[in-house]
Structure formats: C-alpha cells, structure tokens
Design a protein around this motif. Structure first.
Motif, mmCIF file in Angstrom:
data_model
loop_
_atom_site.group_PDB
_atom_site.id
_atom_site.type_symbol
_atom_site.label_atom_id
_atom_site.label_comp_id
_atom_site.label_asym_id
_atom_site.label_seq_id
_atom_site.Cartn_x
_atom_site.Cartn_y
_atom_site.Cartn_z
ATOM 1 N N LYS A 95 0.860 -1.195 0.000
ATOM 2 C CA LYS A 95 0.000 0.000 0.000
ATOM 3 C C LYS A 95 0.895 1.245 0.000
ATOM 4 O O LYS A 95 1.650 1.466 0.946
ATOM 5 N N TYR A 97 1.464 5.508 -0.535
ATOM 6 C CA TYR A 97 0.798 6.792 -0.282
ATOM 7 C C TYR A 97 1.718 7.935 -0.665
ATOM 8 O O TYR A 97 2.948 7.806 -0.616
ATOM 9 N N TYR A 105 -2.764 11.892 3.755
ATOM 10 C CA TYR A 105 -2.108 10.927 2.867
ATOM 11 C C TYR A 105 -3.065 10.557 1.733
ATOM 12 O O TYR A 105 -4.251 10.369 1.945
ATOM 13 N N TYR A 107 -3.797 7.723 -1.237
ATOM 14 C CA TYR A 107 -3.440 6.364 -1.673
ATOM 15 C C TYR A 107 -3.012 6.382 -3.137
ATOM 16 O O TYR A 107 -3.748 6.875 -3.995
ATOM 17 N N PHE A 154 5.451 7.174 0.402
ATOM 18 C CA PHE A 154 5.469 6.267 1.555
ATOM 19 C C PHE A 154 4.899 4.896 1.201
ATOM 20 O O PHE A 154 4.210 4.732 0.192
ATOM 21 N N ASP A 156 3.245 1.295 3.441
ATOM 22 C CA ASP A 156 2.887 0.686 4.728
ATOM 23 C C ASP A 156 3.598 -0.658 4.863
ATOM 24 O O ASP A 156 3.453 -1.524 3.993
ATOM 25 N N GLU A 160 3.296 0.094 9.873
ATOM 26 C CA GLU A 160 3.963 1.391 10.001
ATOM 27 C C GLU A 160 4.010 2.041 8.618
ATOM 28 O O GLU A 160 4.205 1.342 7.612
ATOM 29 N N ARG A 161 3.858 3.365 8.586
ATOM 30 C CA ARG A 161 3.995 4.066 7.298
ATOM 31 C C ARG A 161 5.390 4.651 7.229
ATOM 32 O O ARG A 161 5.740 5.533 7.992
ATOM 33 N N ASP A 164 9.235 5.131 1.223
ATOM 34 C CA ASP A 164 9.354 4.045 0.249
ATOM 35 C C ASP A 164 10.796 3.980 -0.269
ATOM 36 O O ASP A 164 11.335 4.998 -0.708
#
Ligand code: FE2
Ligand code: FE2
Length: 279
Positions: A95, A97, A105, A107, A154, A156, A160-161, A164
């Motif tokens: 996932k 963001y 945030y 998606y 970012f 998940d 936790e986020r 990336d």
C-alpha cells in the motif's frame, strides 16, 4: 522494434488522444507484443483503439512499479485481454501513499481488489526475470548515482507508514541489433542506476536507447523537484553514457525537459500520447 506511446501526461496540439498523468507503452518486436505499464485509468483503451493497437493481442504486461499512474489501467486491460500475465516485482502489491503539504495521505498504490479478482494473472518475481527471448526485468541496483528525493512517497510495512525505498521498481531491457533498449517507469531509484543495472548484466552490449520518466519534476506545479544544478549534472552524466536516443516525459516534466534539452541536444526526444518510436 516499434513502441507506441499509449498514454503519457501530454499530447500534441489538437490530438484527439487522451493525456493523463501516467505512462503506458505498447512494444512490438518481430516476435512479441508487450505492454509496459498501463497508465492511470481506462484511457489506454480509447487511445489504443485510435492508434490501432489491439490490447487483446498483447502477450505480457510489465509493471514498472506499484503506483496507480502506471498500473491503474489494469482492470481495463483485463477486460480486453483474458490471458497475458502481468509481471511485477515482489512488493509492488504493497500500500503506497503520497503526501502533499497540508493534505492527508493520498493512496497511490494498485487497487488491492485486483489482486483478489485477477490473482492468477500476476507473476511476482525477485531480483531478475527473463521474458520471451531477449527481454529482461531487473530489480534496480544502487550504484550511488543520482537518486531523486522521493521524500513525499510512503509505503505501509508491518503496520507502520515509512518512506518508500522503491525496491518494488524494476527496469526492463530488450536486446535487439546487438544492443539494449532500456525502459523505466518513473526512475524513482535514478535513471543512471537503472541503466547501469542493465549494463552490469550485459557488459558487452551498449544501450542504444532509454525510454521513460526520470522523476525530476512535479507535473502539477510544473516545477523541478530537484535542484537545477542536480538536473544539469544528471543530464551531463546521461550524455557521458553515449546513449544514442533518450526519449523521456511523464515525471521528467516540461521543467526537466528544458534543463535536459540544451545538454543532450539531438539525442533527446519527448514522449506524448501517440508518440511512435522506431528504434
Ligand atoms: Fe509515475
Ligand atoms: Fe511512481
């Protein structure tokens, strides 16, 4: 090899084709037909029809990474094509963001329902995969070359986020005429790192063309997301690699093109919806 740009952020003046933030390239060689990314939505179908591209004849789809602007056309594609597998790196199903100042945030990952509904169509891989003859997919290696900031992107992981690291982003090479053509989606890990990943695997083969986005602009604000100095150095580094053609667009943006252009000159060419590249 013939490449038809099914979708890109821009189109030529008065073109009836759709232009959207995203990328989709249809690639035809003597031996196979494949799709590199699918754009953000159903626009690829409208554009494919106008451009005479038969999506039902596509034999494989490659997804550069797990962002919607490259994978959002998958549902439309599956409605047109009931057999072509979709190749993607492990992790592209996570996932993702993005964050803009003052906003929640947003998606930007692949619609998770697709993995349930069309699970049998996806082929995840790690590190490296060969497709057909001469098509190679690689996880990108970090050679310490220019890497865009990506500091608003970012993922998940374990509840936790976190920022990336783009381990879900691949680079694709197609070998033909004793050289390679390299395809990048957004180059979140840096286009030179991507080119060198291919070069390291095929040291004897020059790269004659590189096609894709370089992630140096925000296409909403039309501003560079890296310093101008950084983009100048990237352009000079690309020039030093002696790649005959560099065809870019999407997250390179108009701002990025105007920095690349005086340095790369005739080697540089712009992507737009409907752009045909014979290489
Ligand atoms: Fe993108
Ligand atoms: Fe992206």
């Amino acid at each position: 090899m013939k490449i038809i740009t099914l979708l890109e952020n821009t189109r030529q003046e008065n073109s009836p084709l759709e232009a959207r933030h995203g990328l989709s390239l249809y690639i035809e060689t003597d031996n196979y037909k494949l799709l590199f990314d699918t754009g953000p939505d159903d626009s690829i179908l409208k554009n494919a029809t106008m451009l005479g591209v038969d999506l039902s004849a596509v034999e494989a789809v490659v997804l550069s990474h797990g962002h919607y602007d490259h994978a959002g056309g998958l549902r439309t594609f599956f409605q047109q094509n009931d057999h072509a597998p979709v190749y993607l790196l492990e992790g592209a199903q996570n996932k993702f963001y993005s964050l803009s100042r003052g906003l929640p945030y947003r998606y930007i990952g692949i619609d998770p329902v697709l993995f349930e509904e069309f699970g049998s169509r996806f082929r995840f891989f790690n590190q490296r995969l060969a497709l057909f003859d001469h098509v190679q997919l690689f996880a990108v290696k970090d050679f310490g070359e220019f890497r865009p900031h990506n500091d608003v992107l970012f993922v998940d992981k374990n509840n936790e986020r976190i920022l990336d690291n783009f381990s879900h982003e691949l680079v694709m090479s197609i070998e033909e005429k004793d050289s390679n053509v390299v395809f990048t989606g957004c180059s979140h890990q840096g286009v030179v790192n991507m080119a060198r990943t291919v070069q390291e695997a095929h040291p004897a083969l020059p790269i004659r063309c590189i096609i894709g986005g370089f992630h140096v602009s925000n296409t909403t604000t039309n501003r560079l997301t890296e310093s101008e100095d950084m983009v100048i150095r990237l352009s000079e580094r690309l020039k030093s690699m002696n790649i005959l053609r560099i065809v870019t667009g999407h997250c390179t943006g108009v701002a990025g093109m105007s920095v690349l252009n005086p340095i790369l000159g005739e080697a540089l060419d712009a992507l737009y919806s409907g752009k045909i590249i014979e290489v």
